[in-house]
Design an enzyme around this catalytic site. Structure first.
Site, mmCIF file in Angstrom:
data_model
loop_
_atom_site.group_PDB
_atom_site.id
_atom_site.type_symbol
_atom_site.label_atom_id
_atom_site.label_comp_id
_atom_site.label_asym_id
_atom_site.label_seq_id
_atom_site.Cartn_x
_atom_site.Cartn_y
_atom_site.Cartn_z
ATOM 1 C CG HIS A 191 0.901 11.151 -0.798
ATOM 2 N ND1 HIS A 191 1.780 10.102 -0.941
ATOM 3 C CD2 HIS A 191 -0.105 10.715 -0.007
ATOM 4 C CE1 HIS A 191 1.346 9.094 -0.217
ATOM 5 N NE2 HIS A 191 0.213 9.428 0.359
ATOM 6 C CD GLU A 433 -0.209 1.795 4.160
ATOM 7 O OE1 GLU A 433 -0.660 2.426 3.196
ATOM 8 O OE2 GLU A 433 0.217 2.346 5.181
ATOM 9 C CG ASP A 457 1.634 2.838 0.287
ATOM 10 O OD1 ASP A 457 2.496 3.151 -0.556
ATOM 11 O OD2 ASP A 457 1.241 3.600 1.173
ATOM 12 C CB CYS A 504 -8.721 4.698 3.576
ATOM 13 S SG CYS A 504 -7.143 4.047 4.134
#
Ligand code: PEP
Ligand code: MG
Length: 581
Positions: A191, A433, A457, A504
């Site tokens: 992140h 994911e 993920d 996404c």
């Protein structure tokens, strides 16, 4: 001049002085200071001594009601060691003679004392080593607390160098002063990397020990396209990189000038490019980049910014702000995905040996219905004001979806009773994911309205590779045939049952995958806002028949390296003027 290679996570180039942030685990990198900084480092050391002594006295006062005066000698001993002139002399000598930073001088001096105590053959004195270690950590914490503060107050252009930076630290820095950053640890879809891309800060991570090699004030070049960091470059290299940075800027400007052209393939098939955001303020960037809305709003950043649970009103205000900025465009609000790399483990609510496989996202929310309920109520209320969808992250079984839907219905009934408006038909979707979901899509088709593939993920869980671990970064392969097969199957399931499937994850923001994804049927891409023009351009440059051929060819390879080489070459053919591919 020294050239190091790491993992490129945010494109662009930066040339500036290093600003080294000492490590969070208090293992202090060697950092040198200039003569003009000696006085300041000396003052910082004495200020830290004072803070450490005050902390000890405060702790003593807090503990005395519980343990009486028994521990008083320990506290007194710590305060005395901190006041000891031989300790002061040793630290100051290292600051003046060796030109060490205050942190490094403290660390070296106390470790010298530790060694001396260890070598004494006296049980009692040997046990005092723990006291010395405690004092070292106290002093370092006092010094580092100050550095964090300094980071927020940076007033000159620098390149940040750190062992690690949290996503919230990156989000809180001022991009006018932080030209780029590099870290010892991290991976391409952690992140911290995602926030860096959203903020357009060039970055290289996974440099394994760079924070110990760079001194304050060194000149640093960050090449966020190739993952290269150059320490103290010669003048020729600086001139060369200034040229490359100018060319890159022009390339980006040219893309931006075409951002509002329709997103249609050369054979007339329409696609949609949306933005991923972490903060409502990024919506402006989504719209300015030609994005059609937001298909992923990572709401956990509401948490990371405040470090405590936001109440319903904070959630609601943030979502209303986002909806208002979007002015009729759609937004998908993802429920909290707290856990794993979105916490530093010391902030996590529970200790986990393997947080990526632990109590993350919907698992955590279902464990804390108070937190989940607060957020869902706010999302429902915001749905009255615009095109809002709700998305659940990290789903790994139908039970999690059912329980979330039950909670949602309960909340909707409650809102009806209270006469609070909301959209009864708000679409509900899940992130795909976890491989378990990608493999059994049929089980979810009747439960939800849409799916969004989270490749960040999905790759880590399919390949068993921690997305934040630089030691296995070479194994984190978006082009692995297993990953591409799952992606293809999820899109095919959506097409079969007529349920929208978007993506996404960062895979769809990487130009080399865009033709492949079109070829397996993807039509909705959601990417970090600065990359929207690039993805749109690629979609406009390829036909669906060409994309289908590319996808078919990909599945004839078994090796991810062959696939990425093939995809890179075909993308170069599709956009031959992209020198930066
Ligand atoms: C993903 O996993 O691809 C995703 C988009 O979610 P996040 O990166 O927030 O985990
Ligand atoms: Mg994810």
């Amino acid at each position: 001049m020294e050239i190091l290679k790491g993992i490129p996570v945010s494109p662009g180039f930066a040339i500036a002085e290093a600003f080294v942030i000492a490590s969070r685990n208090l293992d202090i990198p060697r950092r040198f200071i200039n003569e003009s900084e000696v006085e300041r480092e000396r003052d910082r050391f004495f200020a830290a001594v004072k803070v450490a002594q005050d902390d000890i006295r405060a702790l003593q006062n807090r503990m005395e009601p519980e343990i009486g005066g028994e521990a008083a000698p320990i506290f007194d001993a710590h305060v005395m060691i901190l006041a000891d002139s031989s300790l002061h002399d040793e630290v100051i000598r290292r600051i003046i003679e060796n030109r060490f930073s205050a942190e490094y001088a403290v660390s070296r001096s106390l470790r010298k004392f530790e060694k001396a105590f260890y070598s004494i053959e006296d049980q009692y004195l040997a046990q005092r080593v723990a006291d010395i270690q405690d004092i070292e950590q106290r002093l370092l914490r006092a010094l580092l607390g100050e550095r964090t503060h300094e980071l927020e107050e940076l007033k000159k252009r620098v390149v940040l160098v750190a062992h690690n930076l949290t996503p919230s630290e990156i989000a809180s820095i001022d991009p006018n002063y932080v030209m780029g950053f590099c870290t010892d640890v991290g991976g391409s879809t952690g992140h911290t990397a995602i926030v860096a891309r959203a903020m357009e800060i060039p970055a290289v991570v996974g440099l394994r020990g760079i924070s110990g090699d760079i001194s304050q004030g060194d000149t640093i070049i960050i090449d966020g396209n190739r993952g290269v960091v150059i320490i103290n470059p010669d003048s020729e290299t600086i001139v060369r990189y200034r040229g490359i940075a100018d060319d890159f800027h022009q390339f980006e400007q040219a893309l931006y000038s075409e951002k509002d052209l329709p997103t249609v393939t050369t054979d007339g098939v329409k696609a949609v490019v949306m933005g991923n955001i972490e903060f409502p303020r990024e919506i402006e960037q989504v719209i300015n980049s030609g994005g059609k809305g937001v298909a992923l709003y990572r709401t956990e950043f509401l948490y990371l910014a405040s470090k405590k649970a936001p109440d319903e009103e904070i959630h609601y205000q943030a979502y209303c702000k986002a909806v208002k900025h979007l002015n009729g465009r759609p937004i998908t609000i993802r429920t909290l995905d707290l856990g794993a790399d979105k916490f530093f483990q010391k902030e996590a609510p529970m200790h986990e040996n393997n947080p990526q496989l632990g109590c993350r996202a919907v698992r955590y929310c279902l464990l804390r219905p108070d937190i989940f309920r607060t957020q869902i109520r706010a999302i429902c209320r915001a749905s009255a004001h615009g095109q809002v969808s709700m998305m659940i992250p990290m789903v790994s079984n139908v039970e999690e979806v059912r329980r979330t839907l039950d909670l949602l219905r309960e909340i909707q009934d409650e809102l009806s009773t209270e006469n609070i408006p909301f959209d009864e038909n708000m679409p509900i979707g899940i992130m795909v994911e976890v491989p378990a979901v990608a493999i059994t899509m049929d089980a979810y088709i009747d439960l939800v309205d849409f799916f969004s593939i989270g490749t960040n993920d999905l790759i880590q869980y399919t390949l068993a590779v921690d997305r934040t671990n630089e030691h296995v970064a070479d194994l984190y392969k978006p082009s692995h045939p297993a990953v591409l097969t799952l992606v293809k199957n999820v899109i095919a399931a959506g097409l079969k049952y007529n349920k929208p499937v978007s993506m996404c994850g960062e895979m769809c923001a990487d130009p080399i995958f865009v033709p492949f994804l079109l070829g397996v049927g993807l039509r909705t891409f959601s990417v970090p806002p600065p990359l929207i023009p690039e993805v749109k351009k690629l979609i406009r440059s390829v036909s669906i028949s060409q994309a289908e051929e590319i996808a078919a060819k990909v599945f004839t390879y078994n090796d991810s390296r062959d696939i990425s080489a093939y995809l890179r070459n075909t993308t170069r053919e599709i956009v031959p003027d992209w020198a930066f591919m």
